[in-house]
Design an enzyme around this catalytic site. Structure first.
Site, PDB file in Angstrom:
ATOM      1  N   GLY A  13       0.790  -1.228   0.000  1.00  0.00           N
ATOM      2  CA  GLY A  13       0.000   0.000   0.000  1.00  0.00           C
ATOM      3  C   GLY A  13       0.821   1.276   0.000  1.00  0.00           C
ATOM      4  CG  ASN A  15       2.337   3.203  -5.488  1.00  0.00           C
ATOM      5  OD1 ASN A  15       2.950   4.160  -5.946  1.00  0.00           O
ATOM      6  ND2 ASN A  15       2.835   1.967  -5.498  1.00  0.00           N
ATOM      7  CG  MET A  93      -0.794  -7.917  -6.471  1.00  0.00           C
ATOM      8  SD  MET A  93      -0.261  -6.863  -7.837  1.00  0.00           S
ATOM      9  CE  MET A  93       1.208  -7.730  -8.339  1.00  0.00           C
ATOM     10  CG  HIS A 112       2.478  -2.953 -14.839  1.00  0.00           C
ATOM     11  ND1 HIS A 112       2.378  -4.030 -13.984  1.00  0.00           N
ATOM     12  CD2 HIS A 112       3.348  -3.311 -15.817  1.00  0.00           C
ATOM     13  CE1 HIS A 112       3.146  -5.013 -14.429  1.00  0.00           C
ATOM     14  NE2 HIS A 112       3.751  -4.600 -15.538  1.00  0.00           N
ATOM     15  CG  ASP A 153      -0.272  -5.226 -15.432  1.00  0.00           C
ATOM     16  OD1 ASP A 153      -0.924  -4.577 -14.603  1.00  0.00           O
ATOM     17  OD2 ASP A 153       0.319  -6.289 -15.142  1.00  0.00           O
ATOM     18  CD  GLU A 182       5.219   1.420  -9.080  1.00  0.00           C
ATOM     19  OE1 GLU A 182       4.597   0.641  -9.805  1.00  0.00           O
ATOM     20  OE2 GLU A 182       5.457   1.206  -7.872  1.00  0.00           O
TER      21      GLU A 182
HETATM   22  C1  GAR Z   1       3.536  -1.468  -7.323  1.00  0.00           C
HETATM   23  O1  GAR Z   1       4.855  -1.570  -7.777  1.00  0.00           O
HETATM   24  C2  GAR Z   1       2.554  -1.610  -8.464  1.00  0.00           C
HETATM   25  O2  GAR Z   1       2.982  -0.989  -9.633  1.00  0.00           O
HETATM   26  C3  GAR Z   1       2.529  -3.108  -8.639  1.00  0.00           C
HETATM   27  O3  GAR Z   1       2.450  -3.575  -7.315  1.00  0.00           O
HETATM   28  C4  GAR Z   1       3.213  -2.701  -6.483  1.00  0.00           C
HETATM   29  C5  GAR Z   1       2.361  -2.338  -5.289  1.00  0.00           C
HETATM   30  O4  GAR Z   1       3.112  -1.604  -4.348  1.00  0.00           O
HETATM   31  N1  GAR Z   1       1.448  -3.518  -9.450  1.00  0.00           N
HETATM   32  C6  GAR Z   1       1.556  -4.486 -10.347  1.00  0.00           C
HETATM   33  O5  GAR Z   1       2.565  -5.165 -10.506  1.00  0.00           O
HETATM   34  C7  GAR Z   1       0.316  -4.719 -11.194  1.00  0.00           C
HETATM   35  N2  GAR Z   1       0.588  -5.678 -12.189  1.00  0.00           N
HETATM   36  P1  GAR Z   1       2.384  -0.910  -3.129  1.00  0.00           P
HETATM   37  O6  GAR Z   1       1.439  -1.959  -2.530  1.00  0.00           O
HETATM   38  O7  GAR Z   1       3.472  -0.566  -2.177  1.00  0.00           O
HETATM   39  O8  GAR Z   1       1.636   0.289  -3.620  1.00  0.00           O
END
Ligand code: GAR
Length: 201
Positions: A13, A15, A93, A112, A153, A182
């Protein structure tokens, strides 16, 4: 009008946290309010972050034997209750089916950690690093895109950023740069969506 953002997240989490921080910063960096989190994993740190920030959160796990569409329909009901202008998939996910997506046309966006068409799915950063070590690519990136359908994605791109891969990078060092990119790209893409609205159907 301040945009209502609902975040779907499965794990750390970070982001989601960046969106909370930007929306409450008071510096106008994001004219949005994070009005809810839906999480599908009980142990996700995202739930703790929501509780700390007093963001309403719902844990919605898939029941034993529950069909994907049935789960997605329940998810749509929960998200609709939160009345979002924008639904942000930030580390969500699970592949969403139309049973969810048809309720939020042009409103679901996904983050992504790779450039369009490259390394879709899980472990994108690790796969980019392996590719650099095997075949010499020297950059990867991040993207934010709309989610119109069930592709992995994949969808109309809102914003991308390139991230250099150094010869001595490890998964940790490259991940740190990708994750920093990101946060910036997600905020910038959301500003763009909030300012311009979704693309015409
Ligand atoms: C992030 O890097 C996001 O881009 C990726 O999961 C991570 C979540 O990080 N998403 C994917 O790979 C989607 N295919 P977070 O939980 O710390 O935000």
């Amino acid at each position: 009008m301040t945009a209502r953002i609902v975040v779907l997240a499965s794990g750390n989490g970070s982001n989601f946290q960046a969106l909370i921080d930007a929306s409450i910063s008071g510096d106008g960096s994001l004219d949005a309010s994070v009005v809810g989190l839906v999480c599908n994993r009980a142990k996700a740190l995202a739930l703790v972050r929501a509780s700390r920030a007093a963001v309403p959160a719902v844990l919605l796990t898939r029941l034993d034997g529950e069909h994907r569409e049935a789960y997605d329909a329940r998810l749509a009901d929960v998200v609709a209750e939160m009345a979002p202008d924008i639904v942000v998939l930030a580390g969500w996910m699970r592949l969403l089916s139309m049973a969810f997506l048809e309720h939020f046309p042009q409103r679901v966006i996904n983050l992504h950690p790779a450039l369009p068409g490259q390394f879709p799915g899980t472990h994108a950063i690790e796969r980019a690093l392996e590719s650099a070590q095997r075949s010499g690519i020297d950059h990867t990136g991040v993207m934010v895109h709309y989610v119109p359908g069930e592709g992995v994605d994949d969808g109309p791109v809102i914003e991308t950023a390139s991230v250099v891969i150094h010869p001595d990078d490890t998964v940790d060092t490259l991940s740190a740069r990708v994750h920093a990119a990101e946060r910036l790209t997600l905020l910038s893409a959301l500003r763009r969506v909030i300012a311009n609205g979704p693309p015409l159907a």
